[in-house]
Design a protein around this motif. Structure first.
Motif, short mmCIF file in Angstrom:
data_model
loop_
_atom_site.label_atom_id
_atom_site.label_comp_id
_atom_site.label_asym_id
_atom_site.label_seq_id
_atom_site.Cartn_x
_atom_site.Cartn_y
_atom_site.Cartn_z
N ALA A 57 10.84 -17.85 27.63
CA ALA A 57 10.33 -18.73 28.68
C ALA A 57 10.28 -20.18 28.21
N ALA A 58 10.22 -20.38 26.89
CA ALA A 58 10.21 -21.72 26.32
C ALA A 58 11.59 -22.16 25.86
N GLY A 59 12.62 -21.37 26.17
CA GLY A 59 13.98 -21.73 25.79
C GLY A 59 14.31 -21.44 24.34
N LYS A 60 13.57 -20.54 23.71
CA LYS A 60 13.81 -20.19 22.32
C LYS A 60 14.06 -18.70 22.18
N ARG A 61 14.34 -18.26 20.98
CA ARG A 61 14.55 -16.84 20.71
C ARG A 61 13.30 -16.27 20.06
N ASP A 62 13.16 -14.95 20.17
CA ASP A 62 12.01 -14.29 19.58
C ASP A 62 11.92 -14.62 18.09
N GLY A 63 10.73 -15.00 17.65
CA GLY A 63 10.52 -15.37 16.27
C GLY A 63 10.63 -16.86 15.99
N GLN A 64 11.06 -17.64 17.00
CA GLN A 64 11.24 -19.08 16.79
C GLN A 64 10.01 -19.90 17.18
N LEU A 65 9.06 -19.32 17.88
CA LEU A 65 7.85 -20.07 18.20
C LEU A 65 7.00 -20.24 16.95
N THR A 66 6.45 -21.41 16.77
CA THR A 66 5.54 -21.65 15.65
C THR A 66 4.18 -21.02 15.94
N ARG A 67 3.35 -21.00 14.93
CA ARG A 67 2.00 -20.48 15.15
C ARG A 67 1.26 -21.34 16.16
N ASP A 68 1.38 -22.66 16.07
CA ASP A 68 0.70 -23.53 17.02
C ASP A 68 1.19 -23.29 18.44
N GLU A 69 2.50 -23.11 18.61
CA GLU A 69 3.04 -22.83 19.94
C GLU A 69 2.55 -21.49 20.47
N THR A 70 2.50 -20.50 19.60
CA THR A 70 2.01 -19.18 20.01
C THR A 70 0.55 -19.23 20.40
N LEU A 71 -0.25 -19.94 19.64
CA LEU A 71 -1.68 -20.04 19.95
C LEU A 71 -1.91 -20.80 21.25
N ALA A 72 -1.10 -21.81 21.51
CA ALA A 72 -1.21 -22.53 22.78
C ALA A 72 -0.89 -21.60 23.94
N HIS A 73 0.11 -20.75 23.76
CA HIS A 73 0.47 -19.76 24.78
C HIS A 73 -0.68 -18.77 24.99
N VAL A 74 -1.26 -18.30 23.91
CA VAL A 74 -2.41 -17.37 24.00
C VAL A 74 -3.56 -18.03 24.75
N ARG A 75 -3.84 -19.28 24.41
CA ARG A 75 -4.94 -20.00 25.06
C ARG A 75 -4.69 -20.11 26.57
N LEU A 76 -3.46 -20.39 26.94
CA LEU A 76 -3.09 -20.53 28.36
C LEU A 76 -3.32 -19.22 29.11
N LEU A 77 -2.84 -18.12 28.56
CA LEU A 77 -2.96 -16.83 29.25
C LEU A 77 -4.38 -16.29 29.21
N ALA A 78 -5.09 -16.53 28.11
CA ALA A 78 -6.46 -16.04 28.01
C ALA A 78 -7.36 -16.68 29.05
N GLY A 79 -7.05 -17.91 29.43
CA GLY A 79 -7.86 -18.60 30.42
C GLY A 79 -7.38 -18.40 31.85
N ALA A 80 -6.27 -17.67 32.03
CA ALA A 80 -5.68 -17.53 33.36
C ALA A 80 -6.40 -16.51 34.23
N THR A 81 -6.98 -15.49 33.61
CA THR A 81 -7.65 -14.42 34.36
C THR A 81 -8.88 -13.98 33.58
N PRO A 82 -9.76 -13.19 34.22
CA PRO A 82 -10.91 -12.65 33.49
C PRO A 82 -10.58 -11.41 32.66
N LEU A 83 -9.32 -10.98 32.67
CA LEU A 83 -8.94 -9.77 31.95
C LEU A 83 -8.88 -10.02 30.44
N PRO A 84 -9.16 -8.99 29.64
CA PRO A 84 -8.97 -9.13 28.19
C PRO A 84 -7.50 -9.28 27.86
N LEU A 85 -7.21 -10.09 26.85
CA LEU A 85 -5.84 -10.36 26.44
C LEU A 85 -5.65 -9.97 24.98
#
Length: 264
Positions: A57-85
């Motif tokens: 979705a970010a135009g990269k291949r699996d394994g190419q996201l950095t830790r900071d990019e991954t954590l930003a993605h987690v933060r985005l989805l964790a705040g999107a719904t009340p469901l556990p992530l």
């Protein structure tokens, strides 16, 4: 009147309780806010990220996201719904046990109620990390998870089959060691058949996650439950299905000048 947003502790407790039910549950993998909210509306009880879907979705291949990019993605989805992530954290963004521990702490800070660490290499050489190092990494991740102020659900993954190493005995040996090291959930992607699934589930006492979404290697939730599986994840299959449907609709407009997809 809107319901109060659950705390991270509540989300983690919900996620943990889902694994304790007698029947398996499906944890649906989202890739953005829209898909997370769609899956919530569809009635799924928990969400997960997919490292591959997030990367594509970010135009990269699996394994190419950095830790900071991954954590930003987690933060985005964790705040999107009340469901556990539950967060797909790859191999922990480093081979050292302390790398895994730090990644778990940062994922929790980003809002993840759980997360996974795998035993694959990202630094060349053998595709799968040495057994002892792999176990040390899970132990460090488990120690970091237990130090959190909420019951973070740690999943440990044995990646043999995903990397073409068709060694079920070694996979089971690793999962058993990961359980002893403190993992809450055990996961071996791409198990070839239900007999292998049964063997894995019978070999450990912690809940086992099965990854569906692979043609020829996916089974019904009922069949997986009968084999002993407690959680079924969908990897990037929903993302791929959504992209395929959009492409077919676009090709219809391009090639036929019609909009039949609007009626489907």
């Amino acid at each position: 009147m809107s319901q109060p947003t659950p705390s991270l502790a509540d989300k983690a407790a919900t996620l943990r309780a889902l694994h304790e039910r007698p029947e398996p549950f499906v944890i649906a993998n989202a890739w953005d806010i829209a898909s997370a909210r769609m899956l919530e509306a569809a009635g799924f009880p928990a969400l997960a990220t997919s490292s591959a879907a997030a990367a594509e979705a970010a135009g990269k291949r699996d394994g190419q996201l950095t830790r900071d990019e991954t954590l930003a993605h987690v933060r985005l989805l964790a705040g999107a719904t009340p469901l556990p992530l539950s967060a797909d954290l790859g191999n922990g963004f480093g081979h050292r046990p302390e790398d895994c521990a730090l990644t778990i702490r940062l994922a929790a800070e980003a809002g993840a109620a759980g997360g996974s660490i795998e035993d694959s290499s990202s630094e060349g050489g053998a595709a799968i990390l040495d057994f002892d190092l792999a176990v040390e990494r899970v132990a460090a991740a488990a120690e970091a998870a237990r130090a959190l102020p909420f019951p973070f659900v740690l999943t440990a993954r044995s990646e043999n089959f995903l990397h073409g190493i068709h060694d079920l005995d070694d996979t089971i040996r690793r999962l058993q060691a990961f359980e002893r090291a403190g993992a809450d959930v055990l996961f071996a992607p791409l198990l070839p058949d239900l007999d292998a699934v049964r063997r894995v589930c019978a070999s450990v006492s912690r809940p086992v996650n099965f990854m569906a979404g692979v043609p020829g290697r996916s089974f019904t939730v009922r069949e997986l439950g009968q084999a002993g599986v407690r959680r079924v994840s969908l990897a990037m299959s929903l993302y791929r299905h959504a992209m395929k449907a959009a492409r077919l609709a676009a090709e219809e407009v391009r090639d036929q000048g019609t909009f039949g997809y609007l009626e489907r």
